[in-house]
Design a protein around this motif. Structure first.
Motif, PDB file in Angstrom:
ATOM      1  N   LYS A  88       0.930  -1.168   0.122  1.00 46.78           N
ATOM      2  CA  LYS A  88      -0.148  -0.023   0.096  1.00 46.78           C
ATOM      3  C   LYS A  88       0.866   1.360   0.168  1.00 46.78           C
ATOM      4  CE  LYS A  88      -3.917   1.998   2.742  1.00 46.78           C
ATOM      5  NZ  LYS A  88      -3.174   3.320   3.341  1.00 46.78           N
ATOM      6  N   SER A  89       2.066   1.375   0.639  1.00 44.88           N
ATOM      7  CA  SER A  89       2.941   2.625   0.851  1.00 44.88           C
ATOM      8  C   SER A  89       3.530   2.868  -0.488  1.00 44.88           C
ATOM      9  CB  SER A  89       3.788   2.199   2.269  1.00 44.88           C
ATOM     10  OG  SER A  89       4.400   1.233   2.131  1.00 44.88           O
ATOM     11  N   ASN A  90       3.885   1.670  -1.305  1.00 49.03           N
ATOM     12  CA  ASN A  90       4.957   2.064  -2.313  1.00 49.03           C
ATOM     13  C   ASN A  90       4.292   1.748  -3.487  1.00 49.03           C
ATOM     14  OD1 ASN A  90       4.649  -0.639  -2.491  1.00 49.03           O
ATOM     15  ND2 ASN A  90       7.047  -1.047  -2.324  1.00 49.03           N
ATOM     16  N   PHE A  91       2.967   1.845  -3.549  1.00 48.63           N
ATOM     17  CA  PHE A  91       2.086   1.275  -4.869  1.00 48.63           C
ATOM     18  C   PHE A  91       2.565   2.398  -5.960  1.00 48.63           C
ATOM     19  CE2 PHE A  91      -1.759   2.375  -7.227  1.00 48.63           C
ATOM     20  CZ  PHE A  91      -1.747   1.316  -8.187  1.00 48.63           C
ATOM     21  N   ARG A  92       2.504   3.384  -5.800  1.00 49.70           N
ATOM     22  CA  ARG A  92       2.765   4.720  -6.614  1.00 49.70           C
ATOM     23  C   ARG A  92       4.074   4.319  -7.385  1.00 49.70           C
ATOM     24  NH1 ARG A  92       0.628  10.412  -6.723  1.00 49.70           N
ATOM     25  NH2 ARG A  92      -1.565  10.106  -5.845  1.00 49.70           N
ATOM     26  N   SER A  93       5.348   4.444  -6.716  1.00 43.08           N
ATOM     27  CA  SER A  93       6.674   4.309  -7.065  1.00 43.08           C
ATOM     28  C   SER A  93       6.659   2.929  -7.901  1.00 43.08           C
ATOM     29  CB  SER A  93       7.658   4.387  -6.274  1.00 43.08           C
ATOM     30  OG  SER A  93       7.461   3.600  -5.085  1.00 43.08           O
ATOM     31  N   ALA A  94       6.176   1.906  -7.285  1.00 39.48           N
ATOM     32  CA  ALA A  94       6.263   0.681  -7.812  1.00 39.48           C
ATOM     33  C   ALA A  94       5.606   0.421  -9.159  1.00 39.48           C
ATOM     34  CB  ALA A  94       5.742  -0.465  -6.878  1.00 39.48           C
ATOM     35  N   LEU A  95       4.460   1.161  -9.321  1.00 44.90           N
ATOM     36  CA  LEU A  95       3.685   1.027 -10.602  1.00 44.90           C
ATOM     37  C   LEU A  95       4.449   1.867 -11.853  1.00 44.90           C
ATOM     38  CD1 LEU A  95       1.139  -0.051 -11.757  1.00 44.90           C
ATOM     39  CD2 LEU A  95      -0.022   2.303 -11.542  1.00 44.90           C
ATOM     40  N   GLU A  96       5.226   2.909 -11.425  1.00 36.52           N
ATOM     41  CA  GLU A  96       6.149   3.735 -12.389  1.00 36.52           C
ATOM     42  C   GLU A  96       7.033   2.700 -12.779  1.00 36.52           C
ATOM     43  OE1 GLU A  96       8.222   7.757 -13.016  1.00 36.52           O
ATOM     44  OE2 GLU A  96       6.593   7.562 -11.551  1.00 36.52           O
ATOM     45  N   ARG A  97       7.861   2.024 -11.927  1.00 37.73           N
ATOM     46  CA  ARG A  97       8.877   1.165 -12.382  1.00 37.73           C
ATOM     47  C   ARG A  97       8.295  -0.087 -13.146  1.00 37.73           C
ATOM     48  NH1 ARG A  97      10.412   2.604  -6.934  1.00 37.73           N
ATOM     49  NH2 ARG A  97       9.575   0.746  -6.084  1.00 37.73           N
ATOM     50  N   LEU A  98       7.251  -0.560 -12.731  1.00 35.37           N
ATOM     51  CA  LEU A  98       6.585  -1.650 -13.449  1.00 35.37           C
ATOM     52  C   LEU A  98       6.283  -1.219 -15.087  1.00 35.37           C
ATOM     53  CD1 LEU A  98       3.990  -3.645 -11.312  1.00 35.37           C
ATOM     54  CD2 LEU A  98       5.750  -4.629 -12.421  1.00 35.37           C
ATOM     55  N   GLN A  99       5.707   0.054 -15.083  1.00 33.78           N
ATOM     56  CA  GLN A  99       5.454   0.484 -16.187  1.00 33.78           C
ATOM     57  C   GLN A  99       6.382   0.605 -17.260  1.00 33.78           C
ATOM     58  OE1 GLN A  99       4.394   4.641 -16.612  1.00 33.78           O
ATOM     59  NE2 GLN A  99       3.351   4.661 -18.555  1.00 33.78           N
ATOM     60  N   PHE A 100       7.687   0.966 -16.671  1.00 32.71           N
ATOM     61  CA  PHE A 100       8.697   1.078 -17.288  1.00 32.71           C
ATOM     62  C   PHE A 100       9.404  -0.089 -17.835  1.00 32.71           C
ATOM     63  CE2 PHE A 100      13.445   1.830 -17.827  1.00 32.71           C
ATOM     64  CZ  PHE A 100      13.652   2.670 -18.449  1.00 32.71           C
ATOM     65  N   SER A 101       9.383  -1.111 -16.928  1.00 31.90           N
ATOM     66  CA  SER A 101      10.148  -2.282 -17.070  1.00 31.90           C
ATOM     67  C   SER A 101       9.141  -2.981 -18.307  1.00 31.90           C
ATOM     68  CB  SER A 101      10.208  -3.138 -15.568  1.00 31.90           C
ATOM     69  OG  SER A 101      10.567  -4.564 -16.046  1.00 31.90           O
ATOM     70  N   VAL A 102       8.140  -3.087 -17.943  1.00 33.08           N
ATOM     71  CA  VAL A 102       7.338  -3.732 -18.948  1.00 33.08           C
ATOM     72  C   VAL A 102       7.408  -3.162 -20.472  1.00 33.08           C
ATOM     73  CG1 VAL A 102       4.896  -4.641 -19.804  1.00 33.08           C
ATOM     74  CG2 VAL A 102       5.660  -4.785 -17.412  1.00 33.08           C
ATOM     75  N   SER A 103       7.304  -1.900 -20.468  1.00 31.16           N
ATOM     76  CA  SER A 103       7.451  -1.235 -21.729  1.00 31.16           C
ATOM     77  C   SER A 103       8.907  -1.442 -22.376  1.00 31.16           C
ATOM     78  CB  SER A 103       7.312   0.559 -21.531  1.00 31.16           C
ATOM     79  OG  SER A 103       5.945   0.638 -20.880  1.00 31.16           O
TER      80      SER A 103
END
Length: 499
Positions: A88-103
């Motif tokens: 819950k606490s790191n969702f924002r930053s994790a989603l950005e890293r996930l988006q970049f990684s998958v892209s």
């Protein structure tokens, strides 16, 4: 980052919540084959806005515990995707890293819809084309129906209630989800006494698994239709959907057919598409004043209908909610058959959430309430309301009266149950109440003018109706009646006839 990837990568801080949900949905779908359901989206939206789980639960018809469990499952999926602990606490930053990684890893050609243009990935389009040409056809257990994998199913749930609040039931939902999506169970019965939460459970299950189906239909049998009428209604619901090519003339011609032909058409729908059909209040087609599970005379052909749902080869699922199971349903169940029964008990410790929501006092006495009312959420809400109105929420003050409160609401529900049972069952339940302690079959038989066969059938039927409870201790099996049922029988103005 390549030039193409750069075109579709937008920093999270510059996105609105709808764009974030599209990204999360795309990532989860590629990992699990399932889109985010409404509850998961609500949780992500709430977390994005910095809300606590308690605040999220307050705005939707779910308990805080259920929200936490659902969120935990979602964080696990995102953690598996990212290789890091997402919470819950790191969702924002994790989603950005996930988006970049998958892209970065798959490139622009295979990531369509990371921003505002969410659509099928190229490999799924190819798979869809192959399936239409008869190639590489997969069962729904291996994958969702490819032709509708990008969209919500067509639904006819006009007869379904609004989704109500649910307390607990995480294990039950998980069990049902596994049966239907992993084991491809075709016929599922959810059973239990009124108020135990069968309809609420089915409604929440529908929300959780709906994207795995092409069609979803909910029918309430409280005013029971003949099988012919029901099949016509089901075919109409299926034929009027946008994914079928039936004209109004075709539908009218179909509905003029005999029931055998209509059933054949219906079963073909179950094979061609993945349908989820929920029948609520199935006890309405079952007989009164007979042992549990017998049909009313005008509904006996439902027996063949249920049997065919369980035995014919198809990838759809029919769920029915009932106070008791039809006898043929019981006979179809087994570890190696695609038919299952889930008998609901009370919600146990989850009932504490009801007490907290209603600001009930004297927490040390809460467990006694749960035990007395067997964790039945409807019964508990009735008694909690009374305690608030008469005792300002003080459970201890109520318990001092040593009297079990039912109220007209509970009595009316139990009237409906007891008007269904046979004379044989009435004799047995009166005997159990007279004994007043858990009793073995031998002890129940004393002073009852019944044959062994009658005694066994009567006890078995009462158990199937959830009107008596089975207990096993030191390898000794005994039966008893819950405090609520005992109190109800005592309040009846006239005793049961004895012959």
């Amino acid at each position: 980052m390549s030039e193409n990837v750069g075109k579709i990568f937008t920093p999270i801080k510059n996105m609105d919540i709808q764009e974030v949900l599209k990204i999360a949905d795309h990532l989860v779908f590629n990992h699990t084959g399932k889109h985010l359901d409404d509850l998961q989206k609500t949780i992500l939206e709430g977390v994005w806005e910095g809300k606590k789980y308690t605040d999220i639960a307050d705005n939707i018809p779910c308990s805080e515990g259920y929200v936490r469990d659902t969120a935990s499952d979602l964080w696990k999926i995102l953690s598996n995707l990212s290789g890091e602990d997402v919470n819950k606490s790191n969702f924002r930053s994790a989603l950005e890293r996930l988006q970049f990684s998958v892209s970065s890893s798959v490139g622009f050609g295979n990531v369509i819809g990371i921003t505002n243009n969410l659509s099928l990935c190229s490999d799924r389009i190819t798979s869809l084309e192959n399936s239409r040409n008869g190639k590489n056809r997969q069962t729904p257990v291996q994958n969702q129906s490819e032709s509708h994998i990008n969209t919500l199913p067509s639904q006819d749930i006009r007869e379904a209630p609004d989704i109500g609040k649910i307390w607990g039931r995480v294990n039950e939902i998980s069990t049902l989800e596994n049966w239907i999506l992993q084991e491809n169970i075709r016929l599922v019965g959810i059973l239990g006494i009124s108020g135990i939460g069968k309809t609420t459970l089915s409604r929440h299950l529908l929300e959780k698994i709906q994207t795995n189906f092409d069609y979803i239909i909910w029918k309430n049998l409280y005013y029971p239709p003949t099988l012919l009428s029901l099949i016509k209604q089901l075919i109409c619901s299926l034929s009027h959907q946008p994914n079928t090519n039936c004209s109004l003339t075709d539908i009218n011609s179909i509905l003029d057919l005999e029931i055998g032909e209509l059933l054949s058409i219906f079963y073909e729908y179950l094979r061609e598409y993945r349908c989820l059909i929920i029948l609520d209040n199935v006890q309405a087609i079952l007989a009164e004043n007979k042992l549990a599970g017998n049909y009313q005379n005008q509904f006996t052909n439902y027996s063949e209908f249920f049997r065919n749902i369980g035995e014919l080869s198809h990838n759809s699922c029919l769920i029915f909610n009932s106070w008791e199971a039809p006898l043929d349903m019981i006979n179809l169940t087994g570890v190696k058959t695609p038919v299952r029964i889930l008998s609901l008990n009370g919600i146990g410790e989850s009932a504490i959430e009801i007490f907290k929501e209603q600001n009930l006092l004297d927490e040390e006495n809460w467990q006694e309430l749960i035990n007395t009312y067997r964790g039945n959420p409807y019964w508990l809400k009735i008694v909690v309301r009374m305690i608030q109105e008469l005792f300002n929420g003080k459970v201890g003050d109520y318990l001092e009266y040593k009297s079990l409160f039912l109220g007209d609401e509970i009595i009316n529900k139990l009237n409906s149950h007891f008007q269904r049972i046979s004379l044989l069952e009435k004799q047995i339940i009166l005997q159990l109440i007279k004994i007043n302690t858990p009793a073995t079959v031998t002890e129940i038989s004393q002073n009852l003018p019944l044959s062994s066969s009658e005694l066994f059938q009567g006890i078995q039927s009462l158990g199937r109706r959830s009107l008596i409870e089975k207990m096993t201790q030191d390898k000794l099996t005994s039966f008893t009646v819950s405090p609520v049922i005992k109190e109800y029988v005592k309040t009846l103005e006239a005793g049961y006839p004895q012959n």
